[in-house]
Design an enzyme around this catalytic site. Structure first.
Site, PDB file in Angstrom:
ATOM      1  N   GLU A 265      -6.804   5.309   8.024  1.00 42.85           N
ATOM      2  CA  GLU A 265      -6.356   6.347   7.708  1.00 42.85           C
ATOM      3  C   GLU A 265      -7.524   6.944   7.053  1.00 42.85           C
ATOM      4  OE1 GLU A 265      -2.608   5.682   5.926  1.00 42.85           O
ATOM      5  OE2 GLU A 265      -1.581   5.247   7.596  1.00 42.85           O
TER       6      GLU A 265
ATOM      7  N   SER B 207       3.547  -2.108  10.508  1.00 40.50           N
ATOM      8  CA  SER B 207       5.013  -2.051  10.598  1.00 40.50           C
ATOM      9  C   SER B 207       5.403  -3.525  10.138  1.00 40.50           C
ATOM     10  CB  SER B 207       5.447  -1.743  11.884  1.00 40.50           C
ATOM     11  OG  SER B 207       5.051  -0.563  12.301  1.00 40.50           O
TER      12      SER B 207
ATOM     13  N   GLY C  18       2.962   2.501  10.772  1.00 38.59           N
ATOM     14  CA  GLY C  18       3.904   3.312  10.525  1.00 38.59           C
ATOM     15  C   GLY C  18       4.822   3.764  11.967  1.00 38.59           C
TER      16      GLY C  18
ATOM     17  N   GLU D 284      -5.124  -4.496  11.134  1.00 36.53           N
ATOM     18  CA  GLU D 284      -4.099  -3.494  11.264  1.00 36.53           C
ATOM     19  C   GLU D 284      -4.269  -2.720  12.587  1.00 36.53           C
ATOM     20  OE1 GLU D 284      -2.137  -2.571   7.153  1.00 36.53           O
ATOM     21  OE2 GLU D 284      -4.287  -1.434   7.407  1.00 36.53           O
TER      22      GLU D 284
ATOM     23  N   GLY E 237       3.046  -1.167   4.287  1.00 34.85           N
ATOM     24  CA  GLY E 237       2.852   0.062   3.877  1.00 34.85           C
ATOM     25  C   GLY E 237       4.289   0.678   3.573  1.00 34.85           C
ATOM     26  N   GLY E 238       4.888   1.379   4.283  1.00 32.79           N
ATOM     27  CA  GLY E 238       6.265   1.994   4.245  1.00 32.79           C
ATOM     28  C   GLY E 238       7.178   0.930   3.658  1.00 32.79           C
TER      29      GLY E 238
ATOM     30  N   HIS F  80      -9.545   1.442   5.185  1.00 32.94           N
ATOM     31  CA  HIS F  80      -8.327   1.619   5.942  1.00 32.94           C
ATOM     32  C   HIS F  80      -8.312   2.580   7.136  1.00 32.94           C
ATOM     33  CE1 HIS F  80      -4.141   2.782   6.507  1.00 32.94           C
ATOM     34  NE2 HIS F  80      -3.788   1.643   6.156  1.00 32.94           N
TER      35      HIS F  80
ATOM     36  N   ASN G  95       0.948  -1.193   0.098  1.00 33.72           N
ATOM     37  CA  ASN G  95       0.032  -0.044  -0.071  1.00 33.72           C
ATOM     38  C   ASN G  95       0.931   1.241  -0.132  1.00 33.72           C
ATOM     39  OD1 ASN G  95      -1.596   1.993   0.669  1.00 33.72           O
ATOM     40  ND2 ASN G  95      -2.159   1.164   2.744  1.00 33.72           N
ATOM     41  N   TRP G  96       0.980   1.846  -1.053  1.00 33.83           N
ATOM     42  CA  TRP G  96       1.861   3.056  -1.440  1.00 33.83           C
ATOM     43  C   TRP G  96       1.353   4.396  -0.585  1.00 33.83           C
ATOM     44  CZ3 TRP G  96       5.141   3.397  -6.451  1.00 33.83           C
ATOM     45  CH2 TRP G  96       6.041   2.510  -6.487  1.00 33.83           C
ATOM     46  N   LYS G  97      -0.142   4.230   0.011  1.00 33.55           N
ATOM     47  CA  LYS G  97      -0.635   5.418   0.366  1.00 33.55           C
ATOM     48  C   LYS G  97      -0.454   6.721  -0.750  1.00 33.55           C
ATOM     49  CE  LYS G  97      -0.142   3.383   4.825  1.00 33.55           C
ATOM     50  NZ  LYS G  97       0.086   3.658   6.242  1.00 33.55           N
TER      51      LYS G  97
HETATM   52  P1  PGA Z   1       3.035   0.349   7.446  1.00 33.59           P
HETATM   53  O1  PGA Z   1       1.283   0.473   7.200  1.00 33.59           O
HETATM   54  O2  PGA Z   1       3.254  -1.002   6.936  1.00 33.59           O
HETATM   55  O3  PGA Z   1       3.744   1.625   7.112  1.00 33.59           O
HETATM   56  O4  PGA Z   1       2.829   0.380   9.040  1.00 33.59           O
HETATM   57  C1  PGA Z   1       0.466  -0.222   6.957  1.00 33.59           C
HETATM   58  C2  PGA Z   1      -0.715   0.145   6.485  1.00 33.59           C
HETATM   59  O5  PGA Z   1      -1.082   1.093   6.727  1.00 33.59           O
HETATM   60  O6  PGA Z   1      -1.248  -0.688   5.690  1.00 33.59           O
END
Ligand code: PGA
Length: 251
Positions: free
Chosen positions: A99, A211, A173, A167, A232-233, A97, A12-14
């Site tokens: 966010e 993470s 993050g 999650e 994500g990251g 998600h 997930n590149w956000k």
């Molecule tokens: P992260 O994000 O791996 O950067 O913690 C995961 C996500 O929000 O899907």
């Protein structure tokens, strides 16, 4: 023979990625080669990159959106429909998600409508659920997850294709994760909830997200109830993402 389904490793590149970052996908595809992978690989870039990325991804990497509007089309400035994602080459879409829930105030009713939109368009949704730190510390994790599942999966939906992503919000993050036995226990609880809703026992894959990195991926992906990872990251750089894909449990 091991008949367990292949795990899904989803990136997930956000809101990260410009056209120049296509080089990361080029590296990813080149490194994955053409053989049968241990895992299914999915990348969810910003919607602006989908039509370009579809020309690179080939058969090895599926593409997904990060969100969709419930309606097929209409006067909704700035939104993207599930049909548009599909048209741009997506096969998956992330729904709910944390966010989106936090910054766009998405509630269970809206998330349920977005899931239906994904199914209407023929996309495979990944429904995200997870507790905040305060909810966890108050011992409410299972109650929160059960409520989010019931809210999003009301009605007769158990015949549809679906994946889940557990999650914990406090793990996204932050570099923090639950202990592996806690992840497995929580995934087992989610599996039980899905079965109660009517999904078959081996139904939706339950991914872990929050993470995940090249160091902790093998331990998390080895857990019996974990069907993959939402990353994500660590999905932004092909080398890190490849290391996580390489840690998937061999089916
Ligand atoms: P992260 O994000 O791996 O950067 O913690 C995961 C996500 O929000 O899907």
């Amino acid at each position: 023979m091991n008949t367990a389904p292949r795990q899904l490793i989803a990136g997930n590149w956000k809101m990260n990625g410009l056209s120049l970052h296509r080089s990361e996908l080029v590296k990813l595809v080149a490194a994955l080669g053409a053989g049968r992978l241990a895992a299914h690989v999915l990348l969810c870039p910003p919607a602006t990159l989908l039509t370009d990325f579809v020309t690179i991804a080939g058969d090895m990497v599926q593409l997904g959106g990060q969100d969709c509007h419930p309606a097929e089309k209409g006067a909704f400035t700035g939104d993207v429909s599930a049909e548009m994602l599909k048209d741009a080459g997506a096969t998956y879409v992330i729904i709910g998600h944390s966010e989106r829930r936090q910054y766009h105030h998405e509630n269970d009713e809206l998330i349920a409508a977005k899931l239906k939109a994904a199914w209407r368009a023929g996309l495979h949704p990944i429904l995200c659920i997870g507790e905040s730190l305060a909810e966890r510390e108050a011992g409410q994790t299972f109650a929160v997850l059960e409520r989010q599942l019931a809210g999003a999966l009301g009605g007769d939906v158990a015949g549809n294709v679906l994946s889940l992503a557990y999650e914990p919000i406090w793990a996204i993050g932050t570099g923090k994760t639950p202990q592996n036995d806690e992840i497995n226990e929580t995934h087992g609880f989610i599996r039980g909830c899905l079965t109660k809703i009517g999904f078959p026992p081996a139904g939706p894959a339950i991914l872990y997200g929050g993470s995940v990195n090249p160091q902790n991926a093998a331990g998390i992906l080895a857990l019996a109830h974990v069907g993959g990872a939402l990353v994500g990251g660590a999905s932004l750089k092909a080398s890190d993402f490849l290391a996580i894909i390489g840690a998937a449990r061999v089916a």
